[in-house]
Design a protein around this motif. Structure first.
Motif, mmCIF file in Angstrom:
data_model
loop_
_atom_site.group_PDB
_atom_site.id
_atom_site.type_symbol
_atom_site.label_atom_id
_atom_site.label_comp_id
_atom_site.label_asym_id
_atom_site.label_seq_id
_atom_site.Cartn_x
_atom_site.Cartn_y
_atom_site.Cartn_z
ATOM 1 N N LEU A 150 0.809 -1.213 0.000
ATOM 2 C CA LEU A 150 0.000 0.000 0.000
ATOM 3 C C LEU A 150 0.844 1.266 0.000
ATOM 4 O O LEU A 150 0.418 2.307 -0.476
ATOM 5 C CB LEU A 150 -0.936 0.006 1.222
ATOM 6 N N THR A 151 2.038 1.191 0.571
ATOM 7 C CA THR A 151 2.872 2.387 0.649
ATOM 8 C C THR A 151 3.877 2.490 -0.480
ATOM 9 O O THR A 151 4.574 3.488 -0.594
ATOM 10 C CB THR A 151 3.623 2.411 1.999
ATOM 11 N N ASP A 152 3.970 1.451 -1.301
ATOM 12 C CA ASP A 152 4.857 1.515 -2.457
ATOM 13 C C ASP A 152 4.186 2.344 -3.553
ATOM 14 O O ASP A 152 3.057 2.050 -3.954
ATOM 15 C CB ASP A 152 5.145 0.103 -2.975
ATOM 16 N N PRO A 153 4.849 3.382 -4.066
ATOM 17 C CA PRO A 153 4.201 4.283 -5.024
ATOM 18 C C PRO A 153 3.755 3.615 -6.313
ATOM 19 O O PRO A 153 2.780 4.023 -6.918
ATOM 20 C CB PRO A 153 5.265 5.348 -5.288
ATOM 21 N N THR A 154 4.471 2.572 -6.749
ATOM 22 C CA THR A 154 4.096 1.885 -7.984
ATOM 23 C C THR A 154 2.975 0.889 -7.739
ATOM 24 O O THR A 154 1.955 0.893 -8.443
ATOM 25 C CB THR A 154 5.313 1.150 -8.585
ATOM 26 N N ALA A 155 3.137 0.058 -6.717
ATOM 27 C CA ALA A 155 2.134 -0.962 -6.424
ATOM 28 C C ALA A 155 0.827 -0.343 -5.963
ATOM 29 O O ALA A 155 -0.256 -0.872 -6.239
ATOM 30 C CB ALA A 155 2.663 -1.929 -5.363
ATOM 31 N N GLY A 160 -4.951 0.543 -5.934
ATOM 32 C CA GLY A 160 -6.052 1.493 -5.944
ATOM 33 C C GLY A 160 -7.009 1.267 -7.101
ATOM 34 O O GLY A 160 -8.224 1.374 -6.945
ATOM 35 N N THR A 161 -6.469 0.918 -8.271
ATOM 36 C CA THR A 161 -7.308 0.653 -9.432
ATOM 37 C C THR A 161 -8.178 -0.579 -9.197
ATOM 38 O O THR A 161 -9.380 -0.576 -9.491
ATOM 39 C CB THR A 161 -6.442 0.438 -10.689
ATOM 40 N N VAL A 162 -7.572 -1.628 -8.642
ATOM 41 C CA VAL A 162 -8.315 -2.855 -8.366
ATOM 42 C C VAL A 162 -9.417 -2.599 -7.348
ATOM 43 O O VAL A 162 -10.562 -3.051 -7.500
ATOM 44 C CB VAL A 162 -7.364 -3.962 -7.869
ATOM 45 N N ILE A 163 -9.096 -1.841 -6.300
ATOM 46 C CA ILE A 163 -10.102 -1.535 -5.276
ATOM 47 C C ILE A 163 -11.247 -0.726 -5.873
ATOM 48 O O ILE A 163 -12.425 -0.958 -5.574
ATOM 49 C CB ILE A 163 -9.454 -0.775 -4.098
ATOM 50 N N GLY A 164 -10.901 0.232 -6.723
ATOM 51 C CA GLY A 164 -11.935 1.032 -7.364
ATOM 52 C C GLY A 164 -12.873 0.180 -8.210
ATOM 53 O O GLY A 164 -14.097 0.336 -8.156
ATOM 54 N N LEU A 165 -12.310 -0.744 -8.984
ATOM 55 C CA LEU A 165 -13.125 -1.641 -9.798
ATOM 56 C C LEU A 165 -13.991 -2.546 -8.926
ATOM 57 O O LEU A 165 -15.159 -2.805 -9.237
ATOM 58 C CB LEU A 165 -12.223 -2.484 -10.709
ATOM 59 N N TRP A 166 -13.405 -3.009 -7.829
ATOM 60 C CA TRP A 166 -14.141 -3.914 -6.942
ATOM 61 C C TRP A 166 -15.335 -3.214 -6.307
ATOM 62 O O TRP A 166 -16.448 -3.752 -6.262
ATOM 63 C CB TRP A 166 -13.222 -4.458 -5.847
ATOM 64 N N PHE A 167 -15.127 -1.983 -5.823
ATOM 65 C CA PHE A 167 -16.227 -1.241 -5.224
ATOM 66 C C PHE A 167 -17.274 -0.871 -6.267
ATOM 67 O O PHE A 167 -18.459 -0.733 -5.944
ATOM 68 C CB PHE A 167 -15.716 0.010 -4.514
ATOM 69 N N GLU A 193 -14.317 6.832 -5.175
ATOM 70 C CA GLU A 193 -13.289 7.843 -5.418
ATOM 71 C C GLU A 193 -12.366 7.968 -4.209
ATOM 72 O O GLU A 193 -11.157 8.102 -4.342
ATOM 73 C CB GLU A 193 -13.951 9.186 -5.718
ATOM 74 N N PHE A 194 -12.942 7.905 -3.009
ATOM 75 C CA PHE A 194 -12.134 7.971 -1.796
ATOM 76 C C PHE A 194 -11.186 6.784 -1.711
ATOM 77 O O PHE A 194 -10.028 6.918 -1.322
ATOM 78 C CB PHE A 194 -13.048 7.992 -0.570
#
Length: 206
Positions: A150-155, A160-167, A193-194
């Motif tokens: 979560l804290t790695d800028p690339t990962a 975040g994209t996966v979480i957005g799609l999941w929600f 978005e959050f």
């Protein structure tokens, strides 16, 4: 090849609005909104310029009298500018309502199909998997699991994209089973978005 100000990579009316915002705030604000193209045409006409953001910005940068003309436009065409803003907002609301109605009809059709197939287990299984995955995501975030990812800028961008799609899928599942009002749709969009905003679930280093 994309033309500047016409959906390509050049300047658009919102950029012009930021340039003139301090001198003519009403025109600047409208240029950045849904009435931007119509207001841009008025600005172009006032400056005797081609109806193109790039051309208008060039004149604003090279002609000292150009900004004065824009201020005069703001004063003299106040009623017309207000009418353009109202018309653009009404069009936006109508388009939004039509989209919501289409989505509601699609959900209703899916529910009727499900009711005609009482032994179908696919929908309940998919729902259960989506809910279980959502709970695991929430637990992972708030309990600090995989903190390094979560804290790695690339990962974090991928996460975040996966979480957005999941929600987004969760929103569809909840809407299918329990219905969805227009306000709840906006709330779900805000939650998604959050979830993907840097500094919340994910983080990017500067």
């Amino acid at each position: 090849m994309p033309q500047p100000g016409a959906g390509g990579f050049g300047m658009n009316w919102a950029d012009v609005g930021r340039i003139i915002g301090a001198a003519a705030p009403t025109v600047g604000t409208l240029l950045g909104g849904p009435a931007g193209a119509a207001v841009g045409a008025l600005v172009s006409s006032a400056l005797n310029a081609p109806n193109d953001p790039e051309a208008v910005s060039t004149i604003l940068a090279t002609n000292p009298d150009a900004m004065v003309k824009v201020q005069e436009l703001q004063t003299n065409a106040k009623v017309q500018l207000q009418q353009l803003a109202v018309t653009a907002e009404n069009n936006r609301l109508q388009a939004e309502a039509a989209q919501y109605a289409a989505e509601a009809a699609d959900r209703d059709s899916a529910r009727k199909l499900a009711a005609a197939q009482p032994r179908d287990i696919v929908r309940p299984v998919v729902t259960g998997l989506i809910l279980l995955g959502t709970l695991l995501i929430i637990a992972a975030v708030f309990m600090g699991w995989n903190k390094e990812i979560l804290t790695d800028p690339t990962a974090s961008l991928t996460v975040g994209t996966v979480i957005g799609l999941w929600f987004g899928e969760l929103k569809q599942v909840m809407g299918f089973w329990f219905g969805m009002t227009k306000e709840s749709q906006k709330q779900n969009a805000a939650i998604t978005e959050f979830a993907v905003a840097p500094g919340t679930v994910t983080r990017t280093d500067k």
